[in-house]
Design a protein around this motif. Structure first.
Motif, PDB file in Angstrom:
ATOM      1  N   UNK A  37      29.226  64.814  47.710  1.00 23.52           N
ATOM      2  CA  UNK A  37      29.931  65.254  48.237  1.00 23.52           C
ATOM      3  C   UNK A  37      30.966  65.742  47.777  1.00 23.52           C
ATOM      4  N   UNK A  38      31.455  67.101  48.058  1.00 26.14           N
ATOM      5  CA  UNK A  38      32.699  67.101  47.616  1.00 26.14           C
ATOM      6  C   UNK A  38      33.371  68.190  48.568  1.00 26.14           C
ATOM      7  N   UNK A  39      35.087  67.486  48.106  1.00 26.97           N
ATOM      8  CA  UNK A  39      35.758  67.650  48.696  1.00 26.97           C
ATOM      9  C   UNK A  39      36.971  67.316  47.742  1.00 26.97           C
ATOM     10  N   UNK A  40      38.451  67.348  48.517  1.00 26.62           N
ATOM     11  CA  UNK A  40      39.657  67.143  48.178  1.00 26.62           C
ATOM     12  C   UNK A  40      40.330  65.905  47.949  1.00 26.62           C
ATOM     13  N   UNK A  41      41.570  65.671  47.248  1.00 20.81           N
ATOM     14  CA  UNK A  41      41.835  64.123  47.532  1.00 20.81           C
ATOM     15  C   UNK A  41      42.406  64.295  49.519  1.00 20.81           C
ATOM     16  N   UNK A  42      42.820  65.366  49.363  1.00 14.23           N
ATOM     17  CA  UNK A  42      43.733  65.328  50.708  1.00 14.23           C
ATOM     18  C   UNK A  42      43.463  65.121  51.792  1.00 14.23           C
ATOM     19  N   UNK A  43      42.062  65.708  51.929  1.00 10.90           N
ATOM     20  CA  UNK A  43      40.852  65.199  53.045  1.00 10.90           C
ATOM     21  C   UNK A  43      41.109  63.559  52.541  1.00 10.90           C
ATOM     22  N   UNK A  44      40.021  63.690  51.373  1.00  8.40           N
ATOM     23  CA  UNK A  44      39.746  62.536  51.409  1.00  8.40           C
ATOM     24  C   UNK A  44      40.774  60.793  51.209  1.00  8.40           C
ATOM     25  N   UNK A  45      41.995  61.962  51.084  1.00  9.84           N
ATOM     26  CA  UNK A  45      43.135  60.358  51.476  1.00  9.84           C
ATOM     27  C   UNK A  45      42.841  60.298  53.240  1.00  9.84           C
ATOM     28  N   UNK A  46      42.668  60.967  54.400  1.00 11.21           N
ATOM     29  CA  UNK A  46      42.116  60.858  55.883  1.00 11.21           C
ATOM     30  C   UNK A  46      42.535  59.822  56.239  1.00 11.21           C
ATOM     31  N   UNK A  47      42.847  58.661  56.664  1.00  8.71           N
ATOM     32  CA  UNK A  47      41.824  57.214  57.275  1.00  8.71           C
ATOM     33  C   UNK A  47      41.644  58.028  58.475  1.00  8.71           C
ATOM     34  N   UNK A  99      35.734  69.721  53.864  1.00  3.94           N
ATOM     35  CA  UNK A  99      36.615  70.634  54.014  1.00  3.94           C
ATOM     36  C   UNK A  99      36.724  72.258  54.466  1.00  3.94           C
ATOM     37  N   UNK A 100      37.669  72.675  53.655  1.00  2.00           N
ATOM     38  CA  UNK A 100      37.826  74.461  53.597  1.00  2.00           C
ATOM     39  C   UNK A 100      36.945  75.153  53.052  1.00  2.00           C
ATOM     40  N   UNK A 101      37.856  76.357  52.942  1.00  2.00           N
ATOM     41  CA  UNK A 101      37.243  77.023  51.689  1.00  2.00           C
ATOM     42  C   UNK A 101      36.564  76.829  50.256  1.00  2.00           C
ATOM     43  N   UNK A 102      38.232  75.803  50.292  1.00  2.00           N
ATOM     44  CA  UNK A 102      38.196  75.678  48.195  1.00  2.00           C
ATOM     45  C   UNK A 102      36.970  74.642  48.538  1.00  2.00           C
ATOM     46  N   UNK A 103      36.561  73.622  49.347  1.00  2.98           N
ATOM     47  CA  UNK A 103      35.766  72.335  48.776  1.00  2.98           C
ATOM     48  C   UNK A 103      33.825  74.182  48.485  1.00  2.98           C
ATOM     49  N   UNK A 104      34.067  74.379  50.230  1.00  2.00           N
ATOM     50  CA  UNK A 104      32.695  74.864  49.877  1.00  2.00           C
ATOM     51  C   UNK A 104      31.948  76.223  48.739  1.00  2.00           C
ATOM     52  N   UNK A 105      33.410  76.604  48.955  1.00  2.00           N
ATOM     53  CA  UNK A 105      33.537  77.558  47.248  1.00  2.00           C
ATOM     54  C   UNK A 105      33.147  76.381  46.333  1.00  2.00           C
ATOM     55  N   UNK A 106      33.341  75.849  45.470  1.00  2.00           N
ATOM     56  CA  UNK A 106      33.468  74.559  44.916  1.00  2.00           C
ATOM     57  C   UNK A 106      32.126  74.211  44.675  1.00  2.00           C
TER      58      UNK A 106
END
Length: 389
Positions: A37-47, A99-106
């Motif tokens: 699962x490729x994501x960022x900490x900000x999205x992962x932290x959302x309850x 996520x958004x574009x950054x997650x998808x590109x990563x």
């Protein structure tokens, strides 16, 4: 316009409230045993946010997973290297981006270096990939880049400060998920910037040298949806109807530019993003009216049509006067959603313009721009964007 063309998009695209619940079943159907699962900490932290809901769906389907949450804005080469290392260490067999574009590109970048060689900088360009990526699905959380359904992978080389693109049909995810309910709490500034990216990605393909009748229809509807909803969703992010329309616009624009390509707005915005680590959508928005005013002479009839699509009254006007109204409409949209007018706002420096202009002309989005520019002309466009008030 091309008479012969191919048309690329994911084989399955889920859209609408609650479609995130289908992630687990689709992963199982694709025989994903242990996706990264490729994501960022900000999205992962959302309850109970997008990541929690994705993981819950996977658990419900009995699919194991590992999470990489190191994605940065304008994803960097070291991000995809870190993700690859985790993928191999944990014995993963597939990738799901959230996520958004950054997650998808990563996620795409990670897949690229897993199967096509570790140095992604050598793969910049169009159709450079010889091998397929691992199975890839994309859960989208912003109405912006449309990377969840395109063949573009945009990565930043921090050593050279160059943002480059790997464009390949192999990058297109197998399945995309666009659930508008995941976007209700996206901050106002991000909503505006990503929404303007959607706007640009509907306008550039409409004047692209690679356009076709199918992409024209998608662009027209996407532009109309943005005109109807972007101002509203920036004013009230919990407007579900406006959020839904923006997701529809993003998907249509993404399908259009996936096939008709983009132009100098994106080619130049990539340089701003790479040089100053600036938000992609904001860079595109600032450049949009300036670059498209430069482009008018190449296809004034198309810009006159854009003015009508954007709701401008062109009755009784010459083609050129009608075309000019499209630029007015673009500028008004930027102002209405509080996009700064000058690239000074993102830290641009005139001493960098020559190098950025040179690299912009090498960008994968440059060949389809309707007007063929010189390095000196691109420098002048950067300077105009710098001097704008």
């Amino acid at each position: 316009m091309k008479e012969n063309f191919d048309f690329l998009m994911p084989s399955v695209n889920f859209f609408g409230a609650g479609v995130i619940k289908k992630v687990g079943d689709r992963a199982k159907m694709l025989n994903m045993k242990k996706p990264l699962i490729v994501t960022d900490k900000g999205i992962e932290s959302l309850e109970n946010g997008p990541v929690d809901q994705t993981l819950a769906s996977l658990k419900g389907a009995g699919v194991d997973y590992v999470v990489y949450d190191g994605v940065e804005p304008n994803p960097k080469v070291h991000n995809i290297q870190e993700a690859k290392k985790l993928y191999l260490a944990e014995g993963c067999d597939s990738i799901i981006t959230v996520g958004g574009g950054s997650a998808h590109d990563c996620g795409k970048g990670t897949g690229i270096i897993l199967t096509n060689g570790d140095d992604i900088t050598k793969l910049a360009g169009i159709e450079t990939l010889e091998n397929p990526l691992p199975p890839l699905m994309a859960v989208n959380t912003t109405a912006g880049t449309a990377s969840e359904l395109t063949r573009h992978c945009v990565i930043t080389n921090t050593e050279t400060k160059l943002k480059f693109v790997v464009v390949s049909w192999r990058n297109v995810p197998l399945v995309s998920f666009n659930d508008p309910m995941l976007e209700l709490d996206v901050p106002r500034g991000m909503t505006a910037a990503t929404g303007m990216d959607t706007f640009v990605q509907a306008i550039e393909p409409y004047v692209s040298t690679n356009r076709n009748d199918i992409t024209d229809g998608q662009c027209i509807q996407a532009i109309k949806l943005v005109e109807e909803s972007l101002r509203e969703v920036v004013a009230n992010g919990h407007n579900v109807e406006a959020r839904t329309k923006m997701v529809e616009a993003e998907m249509l624009g993404g399908m259009a530019f996936n096939n008709a390509d983009l132009g100098y707005v994106h080619a130049m915005a990539h340089q701003l993003g790479g040089q100053y680590d600036a938000p992609h959508g904001e860079c595109c928005a600032i450049l949009l009216p300036i670059v498209e005013k430069y482009n008018i002479v190449a296809c004034p009839e198309r810009f006159a049509e854009l003015a009508e699509i954007m709701g401008e009254n062109t009755e009784g006007l010459s083609v050129r006067d009608a075309a000019d109204l499209s630029i007015k409409a673009m500028r008004q949209m930027c102002d209405d959603v509080n996009i700064p007018r000058s690239i000074k706002a993102i830290g641009a420096k005139p001493e960098d313009f020559e190098l950025m202009a040179e690299n912009a002309l090498k960008d994968g989005n440059a060949p389809s721009n309707p007007r063929k520019g010189t390095k000196e002309e691109i420098v002048k466009l950067f300077q105009e964007a710098y001097d704008a008030e």
